[in-house]
Design a protein around this motif. Structure first.
Motif, PDB file in Angstrom:
ATOM      1  N   ALA A   1       0.837  -1.195   0.000  1.00 29.27           N
ATOM      2  CA  ALA A   1       0.000   0.000   0.000  1.00 29.27           C
ATOM      3  C   ALA A   1       0.870   1.241   0.000  1.00 29.27           C
ATOM      4  CB  ALA A   1      -0.902   0.005   1.240  1.00 29.27           C
ATOM      5  N   GLY A   2       0.302   2.314  -0.487  1.00 27.97           N
ATOM      6  CA  GLY A   2       0.998   3.602  -0.455  1.00 27.97           C
ATOM      7  C   GLY A   2       0.105   4.617   0.224  1.00 27.97           C
TER       8      GLY A   2
ATOM      9  N   ALA B   1     -10.611   6.132  -1.610  1.00 31.66           N
ATOM     10  CA  ALA B   1     -11.058   5.645  -2.923  1.00 31.66           C
ATOM     11  C   ALA B   1     -10.372   4.320  -3.257  1.00 31.66           C
ATOM     12  CB  ALA B   1     -10.758   6.686  -3.995  1.00 31.66           C
ATOM     13  N   ALA B   2      -9.088   4.244  -2.947  1.00 30.62           N
ATOM     14  CA  ALA B   2      -8.325   3.032  -3.289  1.00 30.62           C
ATOM     15  C   ALA B   2      -8.785   1.829  -2.464  1.00 30.62           C
ATOM     16  CB  ALA B   2      -6.831   3.281  -3.074  1.00 30.62           C
ATOM     17  N   LYS B   3      -9.048   2.054  -1.185  1.00 33.85           N
ATOM     18  CA  LYS B   3      -9.462   0.937  -0.325  1.00 33.85           C
ATOM     19  C   LYS B   3     -10.891   0.511  -0.653  1.00 33.85           C
ATOM     20  CE  LYS B   3      -5.606   0.891   2.163  1.00 33.85           C
ATOM     21  NZ  LYS B   3      -4.556  -0.095   1.938  1.00 33.85           N
ATOM     22  N   ALA B   4     -11.739   1.471  -1.032  1.00 34.49           N
ATOM     23  CA  ALA B   4     -13.092   1.105  -1.453  1.00 34.49           C
ATOM     24  C   ALA B   4     -13.022   0.205  -2.681  1.00 34.49           C
ATOM     25  CB  ALA B   4     -13.914   2.360  -1.759  1.00 34.49           C
ATOM     26  N   ALA B   5     -12.119   0.537  -3.588  1.00 30.28           N
ATOM     27  CA  ALA B   5     -11.962  -0.279  -4.802  1.00 30.28           C
ATOM     28  C   ALA B   5     -11.448  -1.676  -4.445  1.00 30.28           C
ATOM     29  CB  ALA B   5     -11.014   0.408  -5.777  1.00 30.28           C
ATOM     30  N   ILE B   6     -10.573  -1.751  -3.446  1.00 30.32           N
ATOM     31  CA  ILE B   6     -10.077  -3.069  -3.025  1.00 30.32           C
ATOM     32  C   ILE B   6     -11.235  -3.909  -2.484  1.00 30.32           C
ATOM     33  CG2 ILE B   6      -8.666  -4.298  -1.318  1.00 30.32           C
ATOM     34  CD1 ILE B   6      -6.591  -2.099  -1.560  1.00 30.32           C
ATOM     35  N   ASP B   7     -12.058  -3.316  -1.634  1.00 30.81           N
ATOM     36  CA  ASP B   7     -13.180  -4.082  -1.067  1.00 30.81           C
ATOM     37  C   ASP B   7     -14.148  -4.542  -2.162  1.00 30.81           C
ATOM     38  OD1 ASP B   7     -12.059  -3.768   1.409  1.00 30.81           O
ATOM     39  OD2 ASP B   7     -13.566  -2.389   2.186  1.00 30.81           O
ATOM     40  N   ALA B   8     -14.371  -3.689  -3.154  1.00 33.61           N
ATOM     41  CA  ALA B   8     -15.236  -4.088  -4.273  1.00 33.61           C
ATOM     42  C   ALA B   8     -14.596  -5.233  -5.050  1.00 33.61           C
ATOM     43  CB  ALA B   8     -15.485  -2.887  -5.187  1.00 33.61           C
TER      44      ALA B   8
ATOM     45  N   ARG C   1      -3.701   9.062  -8.508  1.00 38.71           N
ATOM     46  CA  ARG C   1      -3.510   7.876  -9.366  1.00 38.71           C
ATOM     47  C   ARG C   1      -2.445   6.938  -8.797  1.00 38.71           C
ATOM     48  NH1 ARG C   1      -1.943  10.366 -13.639  1.00 38.71           N
ATOM     49  NH2 ARG C   1      -4.033  10.700 -14.466  1.00 38.71           N
ATOM     50  N   THR C   2      -1.401   7.519  -8.206  1.00 41.36           N
ATOM     51  CA  THR C   2      -0.299   6.700  -7.673  1.00 41.36           C
ATOM     52  C   THR C   2      -0.816   5.728  -6.618  1.00 41.36           C
ATOM     53  OG1 THR C   2       1.321   8.426  -8.131  1.00 41.36           O
ATOM     54  CG2 THR C   2       1.930   6.808  -6.465  1.00 41.36           C
ATOM     55  N   VAL C   3      -1.646   6.238  -5.704  1.00 39.34           N
ATOM     56  CA  VAL C   3      -2.159   5.362  -4.639  1.00 39.34           C
ATOM     57  C   VAL C   3      -3.183   4.358  -5.206  1.00 39.34           C
ATOM     58  CG1 VAL C   3      -3.423   5.338  -2.447  1.00 39.34           C
ATOM     59  CG2 VAL C   3      -1.577   6.969  -2.804  1.00 39.34           C
ATOM     60  N   MET C   4      -4.008   4.818  -6.136  1.00 39.91           N
ATOM     61  CA  MET C   4      -4.929   3.876  -6.788  1.00 39.91           C
ATOM     62  C   MET C   4      -4.127   2.760  -7.484  1.00 39.91           C
ATOM     63  SD  MET C   4      -8.090   4.810  -6.257  1.00 39.91           S
ATOM     64  CE  MET C   4      -9.076   3.973  -7.470  1.00 39.91           C
ATOM     65  N   ASP C   5      -3.030   3.143  -8.125  1.00 42.56           N
ATOM     66  CA  ASP C   5      -2.220   2.160  -8.862  1.00 42.56           C
ATOM     67  C   ASP C   5      -1.598   1.127  -7.929  1.00 42.56           C
ATOM     68  OD1 ASP C   5      -2.668   3.019 -11.401  1.00 42.56           O
ATOM     69  OD2 ASP C   5      -0.803   4.155 -11.594  1.00 42.56           O
ATOM     70  N   ILE C   6      -1.074   1.603  -6.791  1.00 42.23           N
ATOM     71  CA  ILE C   6      -0.429   0.666  -5.861  1.00 42.23           C
ATOM     72  C   ILE C   6      -1.499  -0.230  -5.225  1.00 42.23           C
ATOM     73  CG2 ILE C   6       0.913   0.418  -3.727  1.00 42.23           C
ATOM     74  CD1 ILE C   6       2.122   3.225  -4.315  1.00 42.23           C
ATOM     75  N   ASP C   7      -2.491   0.419  -4.609  1.00 44.73           N
ATOM     76  CA  ASP C   7      -3.437  -0.335  -3.779  1.00 44.73           C
ATOM     77  C   ASP C   7      -4.449  -1.120  -4.631  1.00 44.73           C
ATOM     78  OD1 ASP C   7      -2.119   1.423  -2.035  1.00 44.73           O
ATOM     79  OD2 ASP C   7      -3.852   1.683  -0.750  1.00 44.73           O
TER      80      ASP C   7
ATOM     81  N   GLU D   1      -7.565  19.346  -2.038  1.00 46.59           N
ATOM     82  CA  GLU D   1      -7.196  20.427  -2.955  1.00 46.59           C
ATOM     83  C   GLU D   1      -5.705  20.466  -3.236  1.00 46.59           C
ATOM     84  OE1 GLU D   1      -8.246  23.726   0.221  1.00 46.59           O
ATOM     85  OE2 GLU D   1      -7.199  24.664  -1.460  1.00 46.59           O
ATOM     86  N   ASP D   2      -4.903  19.923  -2.340  1.00 45.22           N
ATOM     87  CA  ASP D   2      -3.452  19.920  -2.575  1.00 45.22           C
ATOM     88  C   ASP D   2      -2.966  18.651  -3.273  1.00 45.22           C
ATOM     89  OD1 ASP D   2      -3.161  22.372  -1.428  1.00 45.22           O
ATOM     90  OD2 ASP D   2      -2.673  21.596   0.567  1.00 45.22           O
ATOM     91  N   LEU D   3      -3.850  17.693  -3.427  1.00 49.52           N
ATOM     92  CA  LEU D   3      -3.444  16.410  -4.036  1.00 49.52           C
ATOM     93  C   LEU D   3      -3.509  16.528  -5.558  1.00 49.52           C
ATOM     94  CD1 LEU D   3      -2.868  13.319  -3.778  1.00 49.52           C
ATOM     95  CD2 LEU D   3      -5.346  12.979  -3.701  1.00 49.52           C
ATOM     96  N   SER D   4      -2.406  16.199  -6.216  1.00 48.94           N
ATOM     97  CA  SER D   4      -2.434  16.245  -7.686  1.00 48.94           C
ATOM     98  C   SER D   4      -3.115  14.979  -8.201  1.00 48.94           C
ATOM     99  CB  SER D   4      -1.004  16.317  -8.231  1.00 48.94           C
ATOM    100  OG  SER D   4      -0.350  15.080  -8.025  1.00 48.94           O
ATOM    101  N   PRO D   5      -3.695  15.073  -9.396  1.00 53.40           N
ATOM    102  CA  PRO D   5      -4.291  13.860  -9.977  1.00 53.40           C
ATOM    103  C   PRO D   5      -3.287  12.709 -10.039  1.00 53.40           C
ATOM    104  CG  PRO D   5      -5.023  15.778 -11.199  1.00 53.40           C
ATOM    105  CD  PRO D   5      -3.990  16.271 -10.212  1.00 53.40           C
ATOM    106  N   ASN D   6      -2.019  13.041 -10.244  1.00 57.60           N
ATOM    107  CA  ASN D   6      -1.023  11.968 -10.290  1.00 57.60           C
ATOM    108  C   ASN D   6      -0.804  11.343  -8.916  1.00 57.60           C
ATOM    109  OD1 ASN D   6       0.822  10.324 -11.749  1.00 57.60           O
ATOM    110  ND2 ASN D   6       2.504  11.484 -10.820  1.00 57.60           N
ATOM    111  N   GLY D   7      -0.909  12.159  -7.870  1.00 61.17           N
ATOM    112  CA  GLY D   7      -0.812  11.606  -6.506  1.00 61.17           C
ATOM    113  C   GLY D   7      -1.977  10.666  -6.239  1.00 61.17           C
TER     114      GLY D   7
END
Ligand code: HXC
Length: 297
Positions: A98-99, A170-177, A114-120, A106-112
């Motif tokens: 996990a990351g 968002a990433a953990k919700a996707a994992i549970d799904a 995406r990075t966590v979605m990609d890892i998790d 508001e301070d999170l970039s779309p790439n940030g």
């Protein structure tokens, strides 16, 4: 703390764990090994893997480390295949990599994000996808008449919402799904049980030191009645339960292991006040004239 499970609960099993060289992942590796499993761990940092493997070996646990990043499909494929080549079969996949970092939306970039979605999330699916040919009933190397099992580690923060954790929620919700959908499809088609564990705040982990420095943790105890830190052992015992035959009828479940913390909220009235108040309200409604509209009570 000693395990309440028999030492041979996972005897003969081969388990591959992403993020298995540190934190919660390493404790699961250790407990799986102590219950008879042979271990393969995947992680990005060679020195972390090397020290994890020697720690496992020193306990008499067969273990091997593979450097790889779950975001890289080729790495995922290579590590799953290498685990099979090394041990001759694969029975348990644990997705614990996990990351995380604290950041406002508001301070999170779309790439940030995406990075966590990609890892998790994507990483979890990629590993499952690569492991299918070994885990499925009758799959490569399987001698047992049943399929293998998958455990996905998520969290509880997406059950409601969490400050500065939009990407991880968002990433953990996707994992549970993913856990539930694979449990449905692969449970039905391939006899693979797929379950999840949702840890609460666990002491002495990279996640806790990143997300909740000590001063925040002590404040949280004041307003969260159930607040207490869990131990990595708590998560590992849940993992032994779900991965072993003790969990043979459990499929598609995500087990929160957080002491009930996600249910916790500040008490809005003292208990005595609520006793008084509810009696007064009852008395009023009993004494009210029959037929009076509810709005007049
Ligand atoms: C804002 C950040 C950031 C930060 C990274 N980013 N850190 N944004 N605040 N603190 C952004 C970067 O700006 C960049 O976007 C994008 O994320 C990718 O960053 P990189 O540093 O290039 O990524 P990488 O080196 O691959 O590192 C991945 C990582 C890192 C997730 C960012 O923290 C990591 O590798 N962590 C692994 C270990 C870890 O976090 N373990 C704890 C898990 S705890 P831009 O737009 O600038 O390109 C856990 C518990 C969850 O899972 C449950 C809790 C209850």
């Amino acid at each position: 703390m000693d395990s309440p499970f028999k030492a041979d609960a996972l005897k003969g099993k081969v388990a591959l764990l992403t993020g298995g060289g540190s934190g919660i992942g390493f404790e699961i590796s250790t407990q799986f090994g102590k219950h008879g499993a042979s271990i393969a761990i995947m992680g990005r940092r060679k020195q972390v893997l090397d020290s994890a493997v020697s720690a496992l070996n020193s306990l008499g646990i067969p273990a091997i480390g593979f450097v790889g990043d779950v975001r890289n499909h080729e790495d995922a494929k290579r590590v799953v295949d290498s685990t099979f080549q090394h041990y001759g079969h694969l029975d348990i996949l644990v997705n614990a990599a996990a990351g995380n970092f604290l950041v406002s939306a508001e301070d999170l970039s779309p790439n940030g994000f995406r990075t966590v979605m990609d890892i998790d999330s994507v990483g979890t699916f990629t590993m499952c996808h690569e492991a299918l040919k070994y885990l499925k009933k009758g799959g490569l190397g399987r001698t047992s008449s049943s399929g293998g099992t998958i455990l996905n580690i998520s969290a509880t923060l997406h059950y409601t919402a969490a400050w500065y954790q939009i990407h991880v929620s968002a990433a953990k919700a996707a994992i549970d799904a993913t856990t539930r959908n694979l449990a449905l499809e692969w449970g039905t088609d391939y006899d693979i049980r797929v379950n999840g564990i949702a840890p609460g705040p666990i002491g002495d982990t990279p996640g806790m030191s990143k997300l909740a420095p000590d001063e925040i943790t002590s404040k949280a105890r004041d307003y969260m009645p159930l607040y207490k830190l869990g131990e990595k052992w708590d998560i590992a015992m849940a993992a032994v339960y779900l991965a072993s035959d003790a969990g043979k009828y459990v499929n598609g479940s995500v087990l929160p292991v957080d002491g009930g913390l996600w249910l916790s909220r500040p008490r809005h009235l003292p208990k005595d006040a609520v006793r008084q108040l509810s009696r007064v309200v009852e008395k009023k409604s009993r004494n009210a004239p029959v037929g009076l509209p509810k709005s007049k009570l």
